[in-house]
Design a protein around this motif. Structure first.
Motif, PDB file in Angstrom:
ATOM      1  N   GLN A   1       0.816  -1.185  -0.007  1.00 35.64           N
ATOM      2  CA  GLN A   1      -0.003   0.038   0.014  1.00 35.64           C
ATOM      3  C   GLN A   1       0.944   1.295   0.098  1.00 35.64           C
ATOM      4  N   VAL A   2       0.277   2.329  -0.610  1.00 37.92           N
ATOM      5  CA  VAL A   2       1.128   3.578  -0.569  1.00 37.92           C
ATOM      6  C   VAL A   2       0.138   4.460   0.007  1.00 37.92           C
ATOM      7  N   GLN A   3       0.644   5.532   0.831  1.00 39.59           N
ATOM      8  CA  GLN A   3       0.220   6.538   1.567  1.00 39.59           C
ATOM      9  C   GLN A   3       0.784   7.813   1.288  1.00 39.59           C
ATOM     10  N   LEU A   4      -0.093   8.965   1.041  1.00 42.09           N
ATOM     11  CA  LEU A   4       0.548  10.118   0.885  1.00 42.09           C
ATOM     12  C   LEU A   4       0.017  11.072   2.186  1.00 42.09           C
ATOM     13  N   VAL A   5       0.758  11.539   2.944  1.00 44.02           N
ATOM     14  CA  VAL A   5       0.538  12.223   4.219  1.00 44.02           C
ATOM     15  C   VAL A   5       1.020  13.873   4.113  1.00 44.02           C
ATOM     16  N   GLU A   6      -0.245  14.808   4.189  1.00 39.69           N
ATOM     17  CA  GLU A   6       0.218  15.919   4.020  1.00 39.69           C
ATOM     18  C   GLU A   6       0.376  16.600   5.556  1.00 39.69           C
ATOM     19  N   SER A   7       1.091  17.871   5.748  1.00 42.36           N
ATOM     20  CA  SER A   7       1.331  18.617   6.833  1.00 42.36           C
ATOM     21  C   SER A   7       1.537  20.074   6.585  1.00 42.36           C
ATOM     22  N   GLY A   8       1.401  20.851   7.338  1.00 49.63           N
ATOM     23  CA  GLY A   8       1.510  22.153   7.169  1.00 49.63           C
ATOM     24  C   GLY A   8       0.522  23.174   7.113  1.00 49.63           C
ATOM     25  N   GLY A   9      -0.808  22.827   7.111  1.00 55.10           N
ATOM     26  CA  GLY A   9      -1.852  23.626   6.876  1.00 55.10           C
ATOM     27  C   GLY A   9      -2.205  24.415   8.059  1.00 55.10           C
ATOM     28  N   GLY A  10      -3.185  25.454   7.995  1.00 60.43           N
ATOM     29  CA  GLY A  10      -3.499  26.391   9.234  1.00 60.43           C
ATOM     30  C   GLY A  10      -4.000  27.361   8.964  1.00 60.43           C
ATOM     31  N   LEU A  11      -4.276  28.113   9.657  1.00 60.42           N
ATOM     32  CA  LEU A  11      -4.581  29.605   9.701  1.00 60.42           C
ATOM     33  C   LEU A  11      -3.630  30.528   9.695  1.00 60.42           C
ATOM     34  N   VAL A  12      -3.752  31.406   8.591  1.00 61.29           N
ATOM     35  CA  VAL A  12      -2.686  32.336   8.149  1.00 61.29           C
ATOM     36  C   VAL A  12      -3.493  33.712   8.016  1.00 61.29           C
ATOM     37  N   GLN A  13      -2.920  35.100   8.279  1.00 56.51           N
ATOM     38  CA  GLN A  13      -3.399  36.212   8.026  1.00 56.51           C
ATOM     39  C   GLN A  13      -3.017  36.482   6.529  1.00 56.51           C
ATOM     40  N   PRO A  14      -3.959  37.241   5.835  1.00 53.90           N
ATOM     41  CA  PRO A  14      -3.715  37.716   4.536  1.00 53.90           C
ATOM     42  C   PRO A  14      -2.378  38.268   4.487  1.00 53.90           C
TER      43      PRO A  14
ATOM     44  N   ASP B   1      11.851  16.542  -3.084  1.00 52.76           N
ATOM     45  CA  ASP B   1      13.052  15.786  -2.620  1.00 52.76           C
ATOM     46  C   ASP B   1      12.803  14.358  -3.019  1.00 52.76           C
ATOM     47  N   ASN B   2      13.331  13.855  -4.268  1.00 52.92           N
ATOM     48  CA  ASN B   2      13.003  12.792  -4.655  1.00 52.92           C
ATOM     49  C   ASN B   2      13.535  11.648  -3.821  1.00 52.92           C
ATOM     50  N   PRO B   3      14.858  11.844  -3.253  1.00 49.46           N
ATOM     51  CA  PRO B   3      15.164  10.243  -2.281  1.00 49.46           C
ATOM     52  C   PRO B   3      14.093  10.303  -1.136  1.00 49.46           C
ATOM     53  N   LYS B   4      13.600  11.444  -0.693  1.00 48.07           N
ATOM     54  CA  LYS B   4      12.550  11.448   0.590  1.00 48.07           C
ATOM     55  C   LYS B   4      11.143  11.222  -0.041  1.00 48.07           C
ATOM     56  N   ASN B   5      10.900  11.028  -1.087  1.00 46.60           N
ATOM     57  CA  ASN B   5       9.615  10.989  -1.826  1.00 46.60           C
ATOM     58  C   ASN B   5       8.562  12.235  -1.275  1.00 46.60           C
ATOM     59  N   THR B   6       9.146  13.264  -1.029  1.00 44.36           N
ATOM     60  CA  THR B   6       8.426  14.275  -0.504  1.00 44.36           C
ATOM     61  C   THR B   6       8.284  15.618  -1.585  1.00 44.36           C
ATOM     62  N   VAL B   7       7.110  16.081  -1.533  1.00 50.76           N
ATOM     63  CA  VAL B   7       6.876  17.398  -2.261  1.00 50.76           C
ATOM     64  C   VAL B   7       6.478  18.460  -1.558  1.00 50.76           C
ATOM     65  N   TYR B   8       6.738  19.582  -1.935  1.00 50.93           N
ATOM     66  CA  TYR B   8       6.426  20.522  -0.892  1.00 50.93           C
ATOM     67  C   TYR B   8       5.704  22.044  -1.790  1.00 50.93           C
ATOM     68  N   LEU B   9       5.162  22.807  -1.110  1.00 52.33           N
ATOM     69  CA  LEU B   9       4.605  23.920  -1.589  1.00 52.33           C
ATOM     70  C   LEU B   9       4.563  25.243  -0.741  1.00 52.33           C
ATOM     71  N   GLN B  10       5.529  25.935  -1.164  1.00 52.38           N
ATOM     72  CA  GLN B  10       5.777  27.333  -0.318  1.00 52.38           C
ATOM     73  C   GLN B  10       4.804  28.276  -0.883  1.00 52.38           C
ATOM     74  N   MET B  11       3.740  28.724  -0.152  1.00 50.92           N
ATOM     75  CA  MET B  11       2.746  29.759  -0.376  1.00 50.92           C
ATOM     76  C   MET B  11       2.756  31.020   0.257  1.00 50.92           C
ATOM     77  N   ASN B  12       3.020  32.058  -0.644  1.00 47.05           N
ATOM     78  CA  ASN B  12       3.702  33.284  -0.002  1.00 47.05           C
ATOM     79  C   ASN B  12       2.444  34.300  -0.543  1.00 47.05           C
ATOM     80  N   SER B  13       2.225  35.367   0.076  1.00 46.97           N
ATOM     81  CA  SER B  13       1.480  36.614  -0.341  1.00 46.97           C
ATOM     82  C   SER B  13      -0.018  35.833  -0.060  1.00 46.97           C
ATOM     83  N   LEU B  14      -0.243  35.158   0.659  1.00 44.71           N
ATOM     84  CA  LEU B  14      -1.568  34.573   0.527  1.00 44.71           C
ATOM     85  C   LEU B  14      -2.852  35.379   0.748  1.00 44.71           C
ATOM     86  N   LYS B  15      -3.901  35.230  -0.002  1.00 44.39           N
ATOM     87  CA  LYS B  15      -5.075  35.791  -0.152  1.00 44.39           C
ATOM     88  C   LYS B  15      -6.329  34.991   0.639  1.00 44.39           C
ATOM     89  N   PRO B  16      -7.416  35.846   1.080  1.00 33.38           N
ATOM     90  CA  PRO B  16      -8.566  34.762   1.393  1.00 33.38           C
ATOM     91  C   PRO B  16      -9.026  33.948   0.575  1.00 33.38           C
TER      92      PRO B  16
END
Length: 121
Positions: free
Chosen positions: A1-14, A72-87
């Protein structure tokens, strides 16, 4: 079985930033594309960004210049850096990966469980 697990979400100001991470685990031979989709209430999931194993990227027009996808291919990990976030970036963000569990298996699209991102003052 394969699992993808996300982290890093939350509440942030505009105008703020968040970094999402997603790690694939389990029976993995290779992963081609990995990426992020998001879903607004009552809407279909839409592409945010995708990155191939070679590093080529595609972004939705709405996030170009604000979001950066990397992996990061060896770690099977993908990132999303989100800046200047909007509502209007408020949504559930899903990780996705095209995974082969062995050299003989076909690629199967796997999804994470989703992580909520809320942009609000």
């Amino acid at each position: 079985q394969v699992q993808l697990v996300e982290s890093g979400g939350g509440l942030v100001q505009p105008g703020g930033s968040l970094r999402l991470s997603c790690t694939a685990s389990g029976s993995i031979f290779s992963i081609n594309s990995m990426g992020w989709y998001r879903q607004f209430p009552g809407k279909e999931r839409e592409l945010v960004a995708v990155i191939t194993s070679g590093g080529s990227t595609v972004y939705a027009d709405s996030v170009k210049g604000r979001f950066t996808i990397s992996r990061d291919n060896p770690k099977n990990t993908v990132y999303l850096q989100m800046n200047s976030l909007k509502p209007e970036d408020t949504a559930v963000y899903y990780c996705v990966g095209d995974v082969k569990s062995s050299g003989h298996d076909p690629r199967i699209t796997r999804w994470g469980q989703g992580t909520q991102v809320t942009v609000s003052s």
